[in-house]
Design an enzyme around this catalytic site. Structure first.
Site, PDB file in Angstrom:
ATOM      1  N   ALA A  38      -6.650  -4.192   8.371  1.00  0.00           N
ATOM      2  CA  ALA A  38      -6.508  -4.818   9.698  1.00  0.00           C
ATOM      3  C   ALA A  38      -5.176  -4.422  10.332  1.00  0.00           C
ATOM      4  CB  ALA A  38      -6.602  -6.341   9.567  1.00  0.00           C
ATOM      5  N   ILE A  97      -1.875   9.115  -1.176  1.00  0.00           N
ATOM      6  CA  ILE A  97      -0.663   9.874  -1.470  1.00  0.00           C
ATOM      7  C   ILE A  97      -0.092   9.342  -2.778  1.00  0.00           C
ATOM      8  CG2 ILE A  97       1.644  10.496  -0.580  1.00  0.00           C
ATOM      9  CD1 ILE A  97      -0.709  11.436   1.236  1.00  0.00           C
ATOM     10  N   LYS A 145      -3.322  -1.740   9.603  1.00  0.00           N
ATOM     11  CA  LYS A 145      -3.200  -0.300   9.828  1.00  0.00           C
ATOM     12  C   LYS A 145      -4.061   0.152  11.008  1.00  0.00           C
ATOM     13  CE  LYS A 145      -0.127   0.508   6.704  1.00  0.00           C
ATOM     14  NZ  LYS A 145       1.217   0.956   7.065  1.00  0.00           N
ATOM     15  N   TYR A 170      -4.760  -5.325   4.700  1.00  0.00           N
ATOM     16  CA  TYR A 170      -4.033  -4.059   4.922  1.00  0.00           C
ATOM     17  C   TYR A 170      -4.730  -3.216   5.995  1.00  0.00           C
ATOM     18  CZ  TYR A 170      -1.784   0.378   3.475  1.00  0.00           C
ATOM     19  OH  TYR A 170      -1.085   1.555   3.425  1.00  0.00           O
ATOM     20  N   SER A 228      -2.748   4.490   8.178  1.00  0.00           N
ATOM     21  CA  SER A 228      -3.411   4.817   6.901  1.00  0.00           C
ATOM     22  C   SER A 228      -4.852   5.217   7.167  1.00  0.00           C
ATOM     23  CB  SER A 228      -3.392   3.589   5.987  1.00  0.00           C
ATOM     24  OG  SER A 228      -4.277   3.773   4.906  1.00  0.00           O
ATOM     25  N   ASN A 237      15.073  -7.026   6.065  1.00  0.00           N
ATOM     26  CA  ASN A 237      13.707  -7.504   5.912  1.00  0.00           C
ATOM     27  C   ASN A 237      13.097  -7.483   7.316  1.00  0.00           C
ATOM     28  OD1 ASN A 237      11.374  -8.974   5.705  1.00  0.00           O
ATOM     29  ND2 ASN A 237      12.263 -10.616   4.463  1.00  0.00           N
ATOM     30  N   VAL A 238      12.114  -6.619   7.530  1.00  0.00           N
ATOM     31  CA  VAL A 238      11.577  -6.448   8.896  1.00  0.00           C
ATOM     32  C   VAL A 238      10.857  -7.697   9.409  1.00  0.00           C
ATOM     33  CG1 VAL A 238      11.410  -3.922   8.865  1.00  0.00           C
ATOM     34  CG2 VAL A 238       9.470  -5.297   8.038  1.00  0.00           C
TER      35      VAL A 238
HETATM   36  N1  CAA Z   1     -15.974   1.175  -4.814  1.00  0.00           N
HETATM   37  C1  CAA Z   1     -17.083   0.627  -5.335  1.00  0.00           C
HETATM   38  N2  CAA Z   1     -17.125  -0.593  -5.896  1.00  0.00           N
HETATM   39  C2  CAA Z   1     -15.978  -1.271  -5.942  1.00  0.00           C
HETATM   40  C3  CAA Z   1     -14.765  -0.766  -5.428  1.00  0.00           C
HETATM   41  C4  CAA Z   1     -14.799   0.516  -4.862  1.00  0.00           C
HETATM   42  N3  CAA Z   1     -13.696   1.077  -4.329  1.00  0.00           N
HETATM   43  N4  CAA Z   1     -13.804  -1.690  -5.593  1.00  0.00           N
HETATM   44  C5  CAA Z   1     -14.389  -2.738  -6.232  1.00  0.00           C
HETATM   45  N5  CAA Z   1     -15.697  -2.475  -6.429  1.00  0.00           N
HETATM   46  C6  CAA Z   1     -16.676  -3.334  -7.090  1.00  0.00           C
HETATM   47  C7  CAA Z   1     -16.382  -3.498  -8.555  1.00  0.00           C
HETATM   48  O1  CAA Z   1     -16.951  -2.415  -9.289  1.00  0.00           O
HETATM   49  C8  CAA Z   1     -17.029  -4.820  -8.898  1.00  0.00           C
HETATM   50  O2  CAA Z   1     -18.403  -4.662  -9.067  1.00  0.00           O
HETATM   51  P1  CAA Z   1     -19.202  -5.637 -10.066  1.00  0.00           P
HETATM   52  O3  CAA Z   1     -19.132  -7.010  -9.437  1.00  0.00           O
HETATM   53  O4  CAA Z   1     -20.587  -5.065 -10.094  1.00  0.00           O
HETATM   54  O5  CAA Z   1     -18.491  -5.562 -11.391  1.00  0.00           O
HETATM   55  C9  CAA Z   1     -16.805  -5.612  -7.614  1.00  0.00           C
HETATM   56  O6  CAA Z   1     -16.577  -4.664  -6.565  1.00  0.00           O
HETATM   57  C10 CAA Z   1     -15.608  -6.539  -7.720  1.00  0.00           C
HETATM   58  O7  CAA Z   1     -14.480  -5.720  -8.025  1.00  0.00           O
HETATM   59  P2  CAA Z   1     -13.444  -6.090  -9.129  1.00  0.00           P
HETATM   60  O8  CAA Z   1     -14.063  -6.758 -10.293  1.00  0.00           O
HETATM   61  O9  CAA Z   1     -12.595  -4.891  -9.357  1.00  0.00           O
HETATM   62  O10 CAA Z   1     -12.619  -7.242  -8.423  1.00  0.00           O
HETATM   63  P3  CAA Z   1     -11.182  -7.600  -8.684  1.00  0.00           P
HETATM   64  O11 CAA Z   1     -10.968  -8.890  -7.961  1.00  0.00           O
HETATM   65  O12 CAA Z   1     -10.817  -7.538 -10.121  1.00  0.00           O
HETATM   66  O13 CAA Z   1     -10.338  -6.427  -7.963  1.00  0.00           O
HETATM   67  C11 CAA Z   1      -9.511  -5.155  -6.148  1.00  0.00           C
HETATM   68  C12 CAA Z   1     -10.588  -6.116  -6.618  1.00  0.00           C
HETATM   69  C13 CAA Z   1      -8.126  -5.818  -6.288  1.00  0.00           C
HETATM   70  C14 CAA Z   1      -9.784  -4.890  -4.687  1.00  0.00           C
HETATM   71  C15 CAA Z   1      -9.540  -3.905  -7.017  1.00  0.00           C
HETATM   72  O14 CAA Z   1     -10.868  -3.406  -7.080  1.00  0.00           O
HETATM   73  C16 CAA Z   1      -8.655  -2.827  -6.449  1.00  0.00           C
HETATM   74  O15 CAA Z   1      -7.458  -2.837  -6.593  1.00  0.00           O
HETATM   75  N6  CAA Z   1      -9.257  -1.839  -5.769  1.00  0.00           N
HETATM   76  C17 CAA Z   1      -8.547  -0.755  -5.139  1.00  0.00           C
HETATM   77  C18 CAA Z   1      -8.141  -1.080  -3.738  1.00  0.00           C
HETATM   78  C19 CAA Z   1      -7.542   0.138  -3.084  1.00  0.00           C
HETATM   79  O16 CAA Z   1      -8.201   1.160  -2.936  1.00  0.00           O
HETATM   80  N7  CAA Z   1      -6.274   0.041  -2.653  1.00  0.00           N
HETATM   81  C20 CAA Z   1      -5.611   1.131  -2.052  1.00  0.00           C
HETATM   82  C21 CAA Z   1      -4.141   1.022  -2.396  1.00  0.00           C
HETATM   83  S1  CAA Z   1      -3.222   2.446  -1.831  1.00  0.00           S
HETATM   84  C22 CAA Z   1      -2.968   2.148  -0.249  1.00  0.00           C
HETATM   85  O17 CAA Z   1      -3.319   1.161   0.293  1.00  0.00           O
HETATM   86  C23 CAA Z   1      -2.268   3.221   0.501  1.00  0.00           C
HETATM   87  C24 CAA Z   1      -3.083   3.724   1.618  1.00  0.00           C
HETATM   88  O18 CAA Z   1      -2.674   3.622   2.767  1.00  0.00           O
HETATM   89  C25 CAA Z   1      -4.328   4.428   1.325  1.00  0.00           C
END
Ligand code: CAA
Length: 239
Positions: free
Chosen positions: A147, A180, A149, A145, A132, A53-54
């Protein structure tokens, strides 16, 4: 064989991008040690596995000592261990914030504080920090996340300068993967995934192998004059 007999540590190497890096490095002749909090990787590659565990500081020191005892040196470190706990900032809990900072940022320091100076003493080494696209450009729902990265890109530059002191050929670089296809990305809601894939210039999500090949380049002598750099591997999603 680009990494013949190079002793390589890959953190978070039991699955996803880390496992792909570990497998490619092993195929290129490296002696690969995977350190991961989870189970040993399911792979046919010859890989030494250590449960670690890092965030556990004493365990990181013990792990470093054990590897040097067994292999005599460390040539390559891939700091890949990382987690997400996504939430809009207004909903983010203390636990979500602290956990991501602890694994992604503190975890990187806990191990590199020993391995960087060890490489400097040996006058040679390569450290690769997996950042990232989100550290470069931010992302809705990922304040914790992103912050970590982004911090990692600053750390990369500082360590590139520090560990090269006194003529050491220790190189420290970062890779900033785009989206990815791993279990981490599968947590993104499908409609967000579809939007993302559509905006990638190359028209598709990346594969773990895309990051493994970039890592091989930065680990090997092919990049002997590159340090302090962040290599974006994102299919053109961000330029
Ligand atoms: N673009 C535009 N609008 C967005 C958005 C996006 N990417 N994400 C959320 N919103 C909007 C929603 O449409 C919503 O709008 P309304 O209030 O008008 O309905 C509002 O923001 C609130 O969003 P949620 O209802 O979805 O809120 P939630 O609390 O249920 O979920 C969240 C929020 C957990 C952040 C979810 O939206 C989510 O998982 N988003 C994806 C996050 C993401 O991209 N993660 C990357 C993971 S992969 C990774 O991290 C690897 C890497 O290095 C790239």
């Amino acid at each position: 064989m680009k990494l013949r007999n190079k002793v390589t540590i890959v953190t978070g190497g039991s699955q996803g991008i880390g496992l792909s890096i570990a497998e490619l490095f092993a195929a290129e002749g490296a002696k690969v040690i995977v350190a991961d909090i989870g189970d040993a990787p399911k792979t046919n590659a010859v890989i030494d596995f250590h449960a670690l565990n890092v965030t556990d500081r004493p365990a990181c020191k013990q792990f470093f000592d054990a590897v040097v005892d067994k292999y005599g040196k460390i040539d390559v470190l891939v700091n890949n261990a990382g987690i997400t706990r996504d939430a809009m900032t207004r909903k983010m809990t203390d636990e979500q914030w602290d956990m991501v900072i602890d694994v992604n940022l503190n975890g990187l320091f806990n191990l590199t504080r020993y391995i960087g100076p060890h490489m400097q003493e040996n006058k040679i080494g390569s450290i690769i920090n997996i950042s990232s696209i989100v550290g470069e450009g931010g992302n809705i729902g990922q304040s914790n996340y992103s912050a970590t990265k982004a911090a990692l890109i600053g750390l990369t530059k500082t360590w590139a300068k520090e560990f090269a002191l006194k003529g050491a050929q220790v190189r420290v670089n970062a890779i900033a993967p785009g989206f990815i296809l791993t279990d981490m990305v599968k947590t993104i809601p499908q409609e967000v995934q579809d939007k993302l894939a559509a905006s990638v210039v190359l028209g598709k999500m990346g594969l773990p192998e895309d990051i493994a090949k970039a890592s091989l380049f930065l680990a090997s002598d092919d990049s002997a004059y590159i340090t302090g750099h962040t290599l974006s591997v994102n299919g053109g999603l961000r330029m």
